[in-house]
Design a protein around this motif. Structure first.
Motif, PDB file in Angstrom:
ATOM      1  N   SER A  23      85.440 -48.354  -6.204  1.00 47.99           N
ATOM      2  CA  SER A  23      85.345 -46.968  -6.689  1.00 47.99           C
ATOM      3  C   SER A  23      85.189 -45.985  -5.534  1.00 47.99           C
ATOM      4  N   ILE A  24      84.418 -46.351  -4.528  1.00 47.63           N
ATOM      5  CA  ILE A  24      84.226 -45.452  -3.390  1.00 47.63           C
ATOM      6  C   ILE A  24      85.517 -45.324  -2.589  1.00 47.63           C
ATOM      7  N   ALA A  25      86.150 -46.460  -2.299  1.00 47.96           N
ATOM      8  CA  ALA A  25      87.391 -46.431  -1.520  1.00 47.96           C
ATOM      9  C   ALA A  25      88.508 -45.726  -2.294  1.00 47.96           C
ATOM     10  N   ALA A  26      88.603 -45.981  -3.593  1.00 49.14           N
ATOM     11  CA  ALA A  26      89.637 -45.327  -4.395  1.00 49.14           C
ATOM     12  C   ALA A  26      89.409 -43.824  -4.456  1.00 49.14           C
ATOM     13  N   GLY A  27      88.155 -43.410  -4.578  1.00 50.69           N
ATOM     14  CA  GLY A  27      87.856 -41.981  -4.610  1.00 50.69           C
ATOM     15  C   GLY A  27      88.208 -41.303  -3.300  1.00 50.69           C
ATOM     16  N   PHE A  28      87.779 -41.895  -2.186  1.00 44.74           N
ATOM     17  CA  PHE A  28      88.074 -41.295  -0.884  1.00 44.74           C
ATOM     18  C   PHE A  28      89.582 -41.260  -0.635  1.00 44.74           C
ATOM     19  N   ALA A  29      90.262 -42.366  -0.948  1.00 44.14           N
ATOM     20  CA  ALA A  29      91.714 -42.421  -0.735  1.00 44.14           C
ATOM     21  C   ALA A  29      92.434 -41.395  -1.611  1.00 44.14           C
ATOM     22  N   ALA A  30      91.928 -41.173  -2.822  1.00 44.99           N
ATOM     23  CA  ALA A  30      92.537 -40.161  -3.694  1.00 44.99           C
ATOM     24  C   ALA A  30      92.390 -38.773  -3.082  1.00 44.99           C
ATOM     25  N   GLY A  31      91.215 -38.466  -2.569  1.00 46.90           N
ATOM     26  CA  GLY A  31      91.010 -37.166  -1.931  1.00 46.90           C
ATOM     27  C   GLY A  31      91.872 -36.993  -0.693  1.00 46.90           C
ATOM     28  N   ALA A  32      91.970 -38.051   0.107  1.00 43.67           N
ATOM     29  CA  ALA A  32      92.799 -37.978   1.310  1.00 43.67           C
ATOM     30  C   ALA A  32      94.271 -37.829   0.956  1.00 43.67           C
ATOM     31  N   ALA A  33      94.717 -38.556  -0.056  1.00 38.19           N
ATOM     32  CA  ALA A  33      96.124 -38.476  -0.456  1.00 38.19           C
ATOM     33  C   ALA A  33      96.468 -37.090  -0.995  1.00 38.19           C
ATOM     34  N   VAL A  34      95.563 -36.518  -1.756  1.00 37.44           N
ATOM     35  CA  VAL A  34      95.797 -35.184  -2.320  1.00 37.44           C
ATOM     36  C   VAL A  34      95.840 -34.130  -1.213  1.00 37.44           C
TER      37      VAL A  34
END
Length: 170
Positions: A23-34
């Protein structure tokens, strides 16, 4: 404070966020991708929506959007425009980068925004796994080391006092 020390601090704060490493990695990666989209001002909201869809941590998604910042945005925008324009293969409508000005951008917003949206979508799909996999592994390692350190400390305390923590000395 040095950049390395600040980066180390944020790494440990990220690993201590509540939730699973996914959940932490997916959240950070989502923010970075956006951050690789041209929608300035909506990155927090878009990052939260993507993180929510992936069952990611919303706080981590907000931290991930910091990948896009005043120092990196010019490079990100240039990259997403170039990727989008190259895929569109339309050299006549390509914005001449040497004549680029704010008035030109305002008058030809479609010629700029459409390639940036296409390039942003492509680079976002590429960027997400580049952040997710190393971060998920790093958080798992950090938590494992932290757990082992706590076990060692607890076993040392038991050896010194002769009793486990929380037991009555009777």
């Amino acid at each position: 404070m040095s950049f390395r020390r600040v980066l180390g601090y944020y790494k440990s704060r990220m690993a201590r966020l509540p939730g699973t490493p996914h959940s932490i990695a997916a959240g950070f990666a989502a923010g970075a991708a956006v951050s690789f989209t041209p929608f300035m001002g909506f990155h927090f909201l878009l990052g939260a929506l993507v993180a929510w869809a992936l069952r990611g941590n919303l706080i981590a998604s907000a931290l991930g959007t910091l990948v896009g910042n005043p120092w990196t945005f010019p490079f990100i925008w240039l990259a997403i425009y170039e990727v989008g324009a190259a895929i569109m293969l339309d050299s006549e409508s390509r914005v001449p980068l040497d004549d680029l000005s704010l008035s030109y951008l305002w008058n030809h917003i479609g010629d700029v925004l459409v390639p940036m949206m296409l390039g942003g979508a492509i680079l976002s799909v590429i960027v997400w796994p580049l952040f997710y996999f190393p971060l998920a592994r790093g958080i798992e390692r950090f938590r494992k080391m932290r757990f082992e350190r706590r076990l060692r400390k607890r076993s040392t305390e038991v050896a010194v006092t002769g009793q486990a923590i929380g037991q009555d000395p009777a």
